[in-house]
Write a protein that holds these residues in place. Structure first.
Motif, PDB file in Angstrom:
ATOM      1  N   ARG A 121      45.123  40.039  46.801  1.00 51.67           N
ATOM      2  CA  ARG A 121      44.766  40.104  48.231  1.00 51.67           C
ATOM      3  C   ARG A 121      43.293  40.460  48.459  1.00 51.67           C
ATOM      4  O   ARG A 121      42.610  39.767  49.229  1.00 51.67           O
ATOM      5  CB  ARG A 121      45.682  41.094  48.949  1.00 51.67           C
ATOM      6  N   PRO A 122      42.742  41.511  47.822  1.00 51.09           N
ATOM      7  CA  PRO A 122      41.328  41.834  48.073  1.00 51.09           C
ATOM      8  C   PRO A 122      40.368  40.699  47.712  1.00 51.09           C
ATOM      9  O   PRO A 122      39.373  40.480  48.404  1.00 51.09           O
ATOM     10  CB  PRO A 122      41.070  43.070  47.201  1.00 51.09           C
ATOM     11  N   GLU A 134      52.905  39.722  55.782  1.00 48.47           N
ATOM     12  CA  GLU A 134      53.447  40.233  54.530  1.00 48.47           C
ATOM     13  C   GLU A 134      54.843  39.634  54.390  1.00 48.47           C
ATOM     14  O   GLU A 134      55.528  39.427  55.387  1.00 48.47           O
ATOM     15  CB  GLU A 134      53.528  41.756  54.614  1.00 48.47           C
ATOM     16  N   GLN A 135      55.246  39.360  53.155  1.00 45.33           N
ATOM     17  CA  GLN A 135      56.580  38.810  52.954  1.00 45.33           C
ATOM     18  C   GLN A 135      57.194  39.333  51.665  1.00 45.33           C
ATOM     19  O   GLN A 135      56.485  39.841  50.784  1.00 45.33           O
ATOM     20  CB  GLN A 135      56.545  37.287  52.951  1.00 45.33           C
ATOM     21  N   ASN A 146      54.303  40.020  48.718  1.00 46.90           N
ATOM     22  CA  ASN A 146      53.021  39.336  48.673  1.00 46.90           C
ATOM     23  C   ASN A 146      52.592  39.018  50.096  1.00 46.90           C
ATOM     24  O   ASN A 146      53.229  39.433  51.055  1.00 46.90           O
ATOM     25  CB  ASN A 146      53.039  38.122  47.728  1.00 46.90           C
ATOM     26  N   TYR A 147      51.493  38.295  50.228  1.00 43.48           N
ATOM     27  CA  TYR A 147      50.898  38.063  51.538  1.00 43.48           C
ATOM     28  C   TYR A 147      50.600  36.582  51.744  1.00 43.48           C
ATOM     29  O   TYR A 147      49.903  35.985  50.919  1.00 43.48           O
ATOM     30  CB  TYR A 147      49.598  38.850  51.689  1.00 43.48           C
ATOM     31  N   VAL A 148      51.100  36.028  52.841  1.00 40.95           N
ATOM     32  CA  VAL A 148      50.676  34.704  53.236  1.00 40.95           C
ATOM     33  C   VAL A 148      49.293  34.896  53.850  1.00 40.95           C
ATOM     34  O   VAL A 148      49.107  35.714  54.766  1.00 40.95           O
ATOM     35  CB  VAL A 148      51.638  34.081  54.267  1.00 40.95           C
TER      36      VAL A 148
END
Length: 153
Positions: A121-122, A134-135, A146-148
């Motif tokens: 993510r970063p 976030e999912q 994780n992140y869409v």
């Protein structure tokens, strides 16, 4: 460092890179059982040649050593995007990403989308992506956060 398109001969190094990076780097953010599910002992759980050939896959080639790779799908989705555990934080990912973005622009895509791990993510935020949501996802019986993320081009 030379960024180039995937060749079939890269598949073994890419499979090992994927496995080793998750087992060594992503373990900071995920449990041992999650890491084992994500990067199974069988590094050929995926047909690397077929998948990497179907996508626009860039590799970072350091005199024959694959330092990283990233996959762009024709709809703007970035699939796998990993840097070798020994090439973290030295600009390899940025170079691969720049090639992906340039190709997306050449294809007249209007956005890029990915599902970034906690670890990634970063990096994607530094490349200009924003979190859409976030999912929770499932892989081989394990649940992961994780992140869409998306970036408008």
């Amino acid at each position: 460092m030379h960024i180039r398109l995937f060749e079939e001969r890269d598949a073994e190094q890419i499979a090992q890179l994927f496995h080793d990076t998750i087992r060594e780097i992503n373990r900071r953010d995920y449990s041992p059982s999650q890491v084992a599910a994500w990067a199974p002992d069988d590094i050929y759980f995926r047909d690397w040649v077929a998948v990497c050939s179907q996508r626009i896959t860039y590799v970072a080639d350091d005199h024959g050593v694959i330092a990283g790779f990233g996959e762009l799908e024709s709809n703007g989705h970035i699939g796998c995007f990993y840097c070798h555990k020994n090439y973290q934080r030295c600009g390899v990912g940025k170079q691969i990403y720049q090639e992906i973005e340039a190709k997306a622009i050449a294809l007249n895509l209007t956005q890029l989308v990915t599902e970034a791990s906690i670890t990634a993510r970063p990096f994607f935020e530094k490349m200009g992506f924003s979190v859409v949501r976030e999912q929770e996802v499932y892989c081989r019986g394990e649940q992961f956060k994780n992140y869409v993320m998306q970036k408008l081009l």
